[in-house]
Motif scaffolding. Structure first.
Motif, PDB file in Angstrom:
ATOM      1  N   SER A  91       0.836  -1.207   0.000  1.00 54.70           N
ATOM      2  CA  SER A  91       0.000   0.000   0.000  1.00 54.70           C
ATOM      3  C   SER A  91       0.868   1.252   0.000  1.00 54.70           C
ATOM      4  O   SER A  91       0.565   2.232  -0.696  1.00 54.70           O
ATOM      5  CB  SER A  91      -0.923  -0.006   1.228  1.00 54.70           C
ATOM      6  N   THR A  94       2.153   1.734  -3.496  1.00 47.62           N
ATOM      7  CA  THR A  94       1.095   2.295  -4.337  1.00 47.62           C
ATOM      8  C   THR A  94       0.986   3.801  -4.142  1.00 47.62           C
ATOM      9  O   THR A  94       0.923   4.568  -5.114  1.00 47.62           O
ATOM     10  CB  THR A  94      -0.256   1.624  -4.021  1.00 47.62           C
ATOM     11  N   ASP A  95       0.987   4.230  -2.883  1.00 46.73           N
ATOM     12  CA  ASP A  95       0.903   5.669  -2.595  1.00 46.73           C
ATOM     13  C   ASP A  95       2.096   6.407  -3.202  1.00 46.73           C
ATOM     14  O   ASP A  95       1.934   7.486  -3.788  1.00 46.73           O
ATOM     15  CB  ASP A  95       0.867   5.908  -1.089  1.00 46.73           C
ATOM     16  N   LEU A  97       4.054   5.509  -5.772  1.00 41.20           N
ATOM     17  CA  LEU A  97       3.985   5.514  -7.227  1.00 41.20           C
ATOM     18  C   LEU A  97       2.991   6.566  -7.725  1.00 41.20           C
ATOM     19  O   LEU A  97       3.278   7.317  -8.662  1.00 41.20           O
ATOM     20  CB  LEU A  97       3.586   4.131  -7.749  1.00 41.20           C
ATOM     21  N   ARG A  98       1.843   6.632  -7.086  1.00 37.96           N
ATOM     22  CA  ARG A  98       0.813   7.571  -7.534  1.00 37.96           C
ATOM     23  C   ARG A  98       1.208   9.021  -7.276  1.00 37.96           C
ATOM     24  O   ARG A  98       1.020   9.892  -8.130  1.00 37.96           O
ATOM     25  CB  ARG A  98      -0.509   7.250  -6.839  1.00 37.96           C
ATOM     26  N   LYS A  99       1.779   9.280  -6.112  1.00 39.64           N
ATOM     27  CA  LYS A  99       2.114  10.650  -5.753  1.00 39.64           C
ATOM     28  C   LYS A  99       3.347  11.170  -6.479  1.00 39.64           C
ATOM     29  O   LYS A  99       3.481  12.373  -6.725  1.00 39.64           O
ATOM     30  CB  LYS A  99       2.312  10.755  -4.241  1.00 39.64           C
ATOM     31  N   ARG A 101       4.409  10.095  -9.551  1.00 36.06           N
ATOM     32  CA  ARG A 101       4.329   9.951 -11.010  1.00 36.06           C
ATOM     33  C   ARG A 101       4.277  11.315 -11.685  1.00 36.06           C
ATOM     34  O   ARG A 101       3.576  12.222 -11.246  1.00 36.06           O
ATOM     35  CB  ARG A 101       3.104   9.127 -11.380  1.00 36.06           C
ATOM     36  N   SER A 103       3.476  13.134 -15.303  1.00 36.25           N
ATOM     37  CA  SER A 103       2.743  12.869 -16.530  1.00 36.25           C
ATOM     38  C   SER A 103       3.687  12.762 -17.724  1.00 36.25           C
ATOM     39  O   SER A 103       4.526  13.634 -17.949  1.00 36.25           O
ATOM     40  CB  SER A 103       1.723  13.982 -16.785  1.00 36.25           C
ATOM     41  N   GLN A 107       7.937   5.575 -15.374  1.00 29.03           N
ATOM     42  CA  GLN A 107       8.194   5.366 -13.947  1.00 29.03           C
ATOM     43  C   GLN A 107       8.612   3.913 -13.703  1.00 29.03           C
ATOM     44  O   GLN A 107       7.955   2.981 -14.156  1.00 29.03           O
ATOM     45  CB  GLN A 107       6.938   5.692 -13.145  1.00 29.03           C
ATOM     46  N   GLU A 127      -1.454  -2.719  -7.076  1.00 25.09           N
ATOM     47  CA  GLU A 127      -2.514  -1.994  -7.774  1.00 25.09           C
ATOM     48  C   GLU A 127      -1.996  -1.229  -8.989  1.00 25.09           C
ATOM     49  O   GLU A 127      -2.721  -1.044  -9.967  1.00 25.09           O
ATOM     50  CB  GLU A 127      -3.203  -1.031  -6.814  1.00 25.09           C
ATOM     51  N   GLU A 128      -0.762  -0.756  -8.923  1.00 25.36           N
ATOM     52  CA  GLU A 128      -0.205   0.037 -10.012  1.00 25.36           C
ATOM     53  C   GLU A 128       0.744  -0.777 -10.901  1.00 25.36           C
ATOM     54  O   GLU A 128       1.497  -0.212 -11.691  1.00 25.36           O
ATOM     55  CB  GLU A 128       0.552   1.248  -9.444  1.00 25.36           C
ATOM     56  N   ASN A 131       1.107   0.006 -14.564  1.00 25.09           N
ATOM     57  CA  ASN A 131       1.557   1.351 -14.927  1.00 25.09           C
ATOM     58  C   ASN A 131       3.054   1.539 -14.721  1.00 25.09           C
ATOM     59  O   ASN A 131       3.561   2.658 -14.855  1.00 25.09           O
ATOM     60  CB  ASN A 131       0.794   2.389 -14.092  1.00 25.09           C
TER      61      ASN A 131
END
Length: 291
Positions: A91, A94-95, A97-99, A101, A103, A107, A127-128, A131
């Motif tokens: 988890s 995931t946080d 990777l999302r924060k 990333r 555009s 990554q 989850e990612e 991506n």
């Protein structure tokens, strides 16, 4: 030599844990790729400054953090060795990777030792996972070498302890002489006050079980570009387990790099400049950069 920028910050997770983070950025703040990195058992991210300064000089931004139970994070939260298990660790990835990333910028996910096993696990279930532009696992903890491998009754006792006292910590002995042939690196490891041998028993058993599970043919689901690197004489984590997983991984873009006669921390061996550059080159090749 290009100047790199670093940023240190404390973040607070949704469950109230304070996490120490660090970022290494190219001087122009225009990276060709970004990396989220997971360190190994018992250590902390500031042991990697010499690695990620080179990444940043090559145009690769790296974000990492002292994982729960370790380094500054474990020290501040007073829970050395308690990670919350791989579900919580995934988890946190995931946080991150999302924060982190950006555009339009590829990554990558990278990890060493315990972190190497964790990112391989994440690449199969996270989850990612779809991506991620690629995964690098250095000396991943998928199994112990035969000389130090736990006996069946030790694992049975560990499983029992996990059910009865899951957050009870035990001390694992990592022989400092097994991390590098360089005595200076061994001494630094021994004298580092942030290094710890503590690990919750439930988390230890989860690592051992997941290391086997991820090598089971029906479970392997590694389809991303994959680089695995391991010293052939690593006395801390098992070289043959890495080779087994690599051979089973269905990725059509994969590379296994055995480093002959080297120990556990490849980035701290005498050949570290060549080794670090090999990681950089692998990333740059996959993003089409000419840096």
């Amino acid at each position: 030599m290009a100047v790199t920028k670093t940023e240190e910050a404390w973040i607070t997770t949704t469950d109230g844990k304070e996490i120490f983070t660090k970022k290494w950025k190219p001087a122009n703040d225009s990276p060709v790729a970004t990396v989220v990195f997971c360190h190994g058992f018992g250590e902390h991210i500031n042991r990697y400054c010499h690695v990620f300064e080179k990444f940043a000089e090559a145009g690769i931004e790296v974000y990492s953090y002292d994982q729960r139970g370790f380094g500054e994070t474990g020290k501040k939260n007073h829970d050395l060795g308690v990670t919350g298990g791989w579900r919580v660790s995934c988890s946190d990835i995931t946080d991150a990777l999302r924060k982190q990333r950006r555009s339009g910028i590829p990554q990558f996910l990278m990890g060493h030792s315990m972190g190497g096993g964790l990112v391989l696990h994440y690449a199969t279930l996270g989850e990612e996972r779809n991506n991620i532009s690629g995964v690098i696992a250095c000396s991943p903890w998928l199994d112990q070498p035969p000389a130090i491998r736990a006996k069946w009754y030790q694992r049975w006792m560990g499983d029992l302890g996990s059910m009865v006292m899951p957050n009870m910590t035990i001390t694992l002995h990592v022989d400092p002489k097994g991390i590098s042939h360089d005595p200076a690196e061994v001494k630094k490891y021994e004298n580092d006050p942030l290094n710890t041998g503590k690990l919750a028993i439930s988390q230890l058993m989860e690592i051992l079980h997941c290391g086997q599970k991820i090598r089971d043919t029906d479970y392997v689901n590694l389809t991303q570009p994959l680089l695995m690197a391991h010293g052939t004489t690593d006395p801390v984590t098992c070289f043959s387990a890495s080779k087994e997983l690599f051979e089973k991984a269905p990725s059509t873009d994969k590379m296994f790099k055995p480093w002959d006669e080297l120990y556990h921390e490849l980035h701290n061996e005498y050949q570290k400049d060549e080794i670090i550059q090999s990681y950089i080159d692998w990333i740059l090749k996959r993003v089409g950069s000419k840096n």
